[in-house]
Structure formats: C-alpha cells, structure tokens
Design an enzyme around this catalytic site. Structure first.
Site, PDB file in Angstrom:
ATOM      1  N   GLU A 187      -6.236  -7.968   6.184  1.00  0.00           N
ATOM      2  CA  GLU A 187      -5.807  -6.568   6.128  1.00  0.00           C
ATOM      3  C   GLU A 187      -5.510  -6.029   7.533  1.00  0.00           C
ATOM      4  O   GLU A 187      -6.218  -6.353   8.472  1.00  0.00           O
ATOM      5  CB  GLU A 187      -6.919  -5.696   5.524  1.00  0.00           C
ATOM      6  CG  GLU A 187      -7.492  -6.192   4.213  1.00  0.00           C
ATOM      7  CD  GLU A 187      -8.737  -5.411   3.822  1.00  0.00           C
ATOM      8  OE1 GLU A 187      -8.953  -4.313   4.350  1.00  0.00           O
ATOM      9  OE2 GLU A 187      -9.512  -5.915   2.997  1.00  0.00           O
ATOM     10  N   SER A 188      -4.482  -5.206   7.625  1.00  0.00           N
ATOM     11  CA  SER A 188      -4.113  -4.471   8.846  1.00  0.00           C
ATOM     12  C   SER A 188      -3.395  -5.340   9.880  1.00  0.00           C
ATOM     13  O   SER A 188      -3.774  -6.476  10.129  1.00  0.00           O
ATOM     14  CB  SER A 188      -5.324  -3.813   9.516  1.00  0.00           C
ATOM     15  OG  SER A 188      -5.924  -2.883   8.678  1.00  0.00           O
ATOM     16  N   GLU A 218     -14.660  -5.494   2.160  1.00  0.00           N
ATOM     17  CA  GLU A 218     -14.011  -5.519   3.474  1.00  0.00           C
ATOM     18  C   GLU A 218     -15.031  -5.680   4.594  1.00  0.00           C
ATOM     19  O   GLU A 218     -16.027  -4.961   4.647  1.00  0.00           O
ATOM     20  CB  GLU A 218     -13.227  -4.218   3.676  1.00  0.00           C
ATOM     21  CG  GLU A 218     -12.566  -4.096   5.034  1.00  0.00           C
ATOM     22  CD  GLU A 218     -11.783  -2.801   5.174  1.00  0.00           C
ATOM     23  OE1 GLU A 218     -10.802  -2.637   4.422  1.00  0.00           O
ATOM     24  OE2 GLU A 218     -12.170  -1.959   6.011  1.00  0.00           O
ATOM     25  N   LYS A 258       0.506   4.809   1.513  1.00  0.00           N
ATOM     26  CA  LYS A 258      -0.299   5.497   2.527  1.00  0.00           C
ATOM     27  C   LYS A 258       0.567   6.519   3.248  1.00  0.00           C
ATOM     28  O   LYS A 258       1.570   6.163   3.862  1.00  0.00           O
ATOM     29  CB  LYS A 258      -0.869   4.466   3.515  1.00  0.00           C
ATOM     30  CG  LYS A 258      -1.675   5.067   4.643  1.00  0.00           C
ATOM     31  CD  LYS A 258      -2.557   4.051   5.349  1.00  0.00           C
ATOM     32  CE  LYS A 258      -1.816   3.012   6.115  1.00  0.00           C
ATOM     33  NZ  LYS A 258      -2.720   2.181   6.945  1.00  0.00           N
ATOM     34  N   ASN A 307     -10.623  -7.039   7.814  1.00  0.00           N
ATOM     35  CA  ASN A 307      -9.804  -5.994   8.416  1.00  0.00           C
ATOM     36  C   ASN A 307      -9.610  -6.310   9.895  1.00  0.00           C
ATOM     37  O   ASN A 307     -10.573  -6.365  10.654  1.00  0.00           O
ATOM     38  CB  ASN A 307     -10.465  -4.623   8.243  1.00  0.00           C
ATOM     39  CG  ASN A 307      -9.505  -3.480   8.533  1.00  0.00           C
ATOM     40  OD1 ASN A 307      -8.541  -3.643   9.279  1.00  0.00           O
ATOM     41  ND2 ASN A 307      -9.771  -2.330   7.944  1.00  0.00           N
ATOM     42  N   GLU A 318       0.801  -1.215   0.000  1.00  0.00           N
ATOM     43  CA  GLU A 318       0.000   0.000   0.000  1.00  0.00           C
ATOM     44  C   GLU A 318       0.842   1.276   0.000  1.00  0.00           C
ATOM     45  O   GLU A 318       1.919   1.323   0.592  1.00  0.00           O
ATOM     46  CB  GLU A 318      -0.887   0.002   1.252  1.00  0.00           C
ATOM     47  CG  GLU A 318      -1.957   1.070   1.267  1.00  0.00           C
ATOM     48  CD  GLU A 318      -3.098   0.706   2.188  1.00  0.00           C
ATOM     49  OE1 GLU A 318      -4.125   0.216   1.667  1.00  0.00           O
ATOM     50  OE2 GLU A 318      -2.974   0.878   3.420  1.00  0.00           O
ATOM     51  N   LYS A 357      -8.102   2.529  -2.882  1.00  0.00           N
ATOM     52  CA  LYS A 357      -8.494   2.404  -1.474  1.00  0.00           C
ATOM     53  C   LYS A 357      -9.242   3.673  -1.100  1.00  0.00           C
ATOM     54  O   LYS A 357      -8.661   4.749  -1.012  1.00  0.00           O
ATOM     55  CB  LYS A 357      -7.231   2.216  -0.617  1.00  0.00           C
ATOM     56  CG  LYS A 357      -7.507   1.853   0.837  1.00  0.00           C
ATOM     57  CD  LYS A 357      -7.593   0.350   1.010  1.00  0.00           C
ATOM     58  CE  LYS A 357      -7.695  -0.051   2.472  1.00  0.00           C
ATOM     59  NZ  LYS A 357      -6.447   0.118   3.204  1.00  0.00           N
TER      60      LYS A 357
END
Length: 261
Positions: A216-217, A165, A56, A186, A54, A116
């Site tokens: 994710e995350s 998500e 970010k 997530n 990603e 995103k």
C-alpha cells in the site's frame, strides 16, 4: 500528538456520538447487512494484476487530491477497468469521505468493497457490514494485539474479509493470527508521511504464506508493482495515482492493460 494520534482522538469522539444516535440493532436491520459478501482475498489470489483501486478525495499528507468526481462514476469506471476491488475512504475530517460514499459505491458496482477507516471499536465493523462493505481494514499501529484479535474475529463472523495493515516488523509480529485474510504493508510512515518501497521488500519474508500480501502507498508505476510481485505480493492498493486524474477508471484500465501486457 502526531497526525495518527490526532485522527484516533477525533475518531473516538465521532464513534461515541454515532453509538448514541444509531444502535447496533438498527445497523443490523439494514437491508445490506444480510447480503452475501464477495471475498477480496480470493479475487487477489486469482488475479494477474492485483489492483485495489481507491476512492480518496484528500489526505493529510497531500491535501486535496480530487474533490470533483462523483463516487458512482469512479466505482463504475474501476469495475470496467477490471480492478480486483475498490477501497472507499469513509473518514470525513481528514480524508473527505463518508459512509454515503460506501453506499453509492455499493449501488454502482459488484466489486469487493474495502471500508478504509480508522477502526477502533466493534461498532464500526457492524457499521461497515450494514453499509455494504466486504472487507475491513485494521491498522496495527493504533490497536493492541487483543483488539486485533477481537475485531478480526467479529469481522470473520460477519463474513467480512480482514486486511491488517502494518508499517514495521514489531507491528507484524504482534498481529499475525488466523482470523486475518490479508496483510498489507503500508510504505508510508504515518508519522512522517515519508514513502519507501523498501518497507514492503523488507517485510515480505516475515509474512507467512497463508496470508495474501498487499502493498500500500507510493505505488505509481508499473515497475514498482512488477518488482513487488517478485517479493510475493498479490495485492496493490493504488489511490492517488488514479484519483488525481479526471477519469480514474480510464487511467486504471490503461494501467492494468500495461501491467498485464
């Protein structure tokens, strides 16, 4: 209002303003609108790493992550690292991103690009295609079942992949439908920002096998990914772990090399 409510509130005002300035017809006349898209879900099915890297700059939970890198360097670095796809945050107010980031990433690499974004209107899906995205993100926590259906079907008609998500089983159960390609879990609670990989583990058995599972995350080490692979996950979205360094592409390359060793 929690942070998610605030983001959606602001996003509705932003989208209304954009719609007044640029018509969908103008978006559809973009040079990129008719380009052949690249499927992220197919890439993940055939990858030994499954890394989606990603771009970010910042986030509400971590404040500034890295404001000093240009998107072109990050995109080419990720492509050289052998990632499966690149996620580009386009929200400005809370994440410091923009649609220009998506354009620059598209010009810099041939990776599948995920826009995103907090999508709450069909307009944003047409916008994603016109700026060179291959994949859109739909967040179950901010959408009704009917909106998920409507938005995902529009995306599929534009040959865009759809990553849906979820954060819990209720969101998952309302969202399962054939117009999705990937279901992302997530691990960060968007209301409290707490992170737990148990979320991915718990929901893994509830996700039907026809969807590519993405976690994710909170994925900062090899062991977490190796563990989640045993739960059937094929995609792993990593942002902060790469972006907090001076050279995300090099770090991603080392990460993938170790993962595949």
């Amino acid at each position: 209002m929690n942070i998610l409510d605030k983001i959606v509130f602001d996003k509705r005002k932003e989208v209304d303003l954009k719609k007044a300035l640029i018509s969908t017809q103008q978006l559809e006349s973009s040079q990129l609108f008719n380009r052949a898209t690249v499927s992220l879900s197919e890439k993940l099915k055939n990858s030994s790493s499954g890394i989606i890297a990603e771009h970010k700059r910042r986030s509400p939970s971590k404040s500034i992550i890295n404001n000093g890198l240009n998107v072109q360097d990050v995109a080419t670095g990720y492509e050289n690292a052998g990632v499966c796809g690149m996620s580009v945050l386009t929200d400005g107010k809370y994440f410091g991103g923009s649609l220009d980031d998506l354009i620059v990433a598209r010009a810099s690499c041939n990776l599948p690009l995920l826009r995103k974004e907090f999508i709450i209107d069909e307009y944003q899906i047409i916008e994603a295609k016109s700026y060179g995205a291959d994949v859109i993100l739909l967040i179950a926590a901010i959408l009704t079942q009917e909106e998920i259906k409507q938005f995902s079907q529009l995306a599929k008609s534009l040959n865009l992949d759809v990553l849906l998500e979820v954060h819990n089983e209720d969101e998952l159960q309302k969202s399962i439908m054939p117009s999705l390609d990937m279901i992302g879990v997530n691990n960060r609670n968007l209301k409290t920002f707490e992170v737990s990989l148990e979320t991915s583990k718990t929901l893994s058995t509830k996700i039907p096998d026809e969807f590519v599972k993405v976690s994710e995350s909170g994925l900062s080490n090899i062991q977490s990914i190796q563990t989640l692979k045993t739960y059937g996950y094929q995609g792993f979205l990593i942002g902060e772990n790469f972006m907090k360094t001076n050279n995300p592409g090099v770090i991603a390359k080392e990460f993938i090399k170790t993962l595949e060793a």
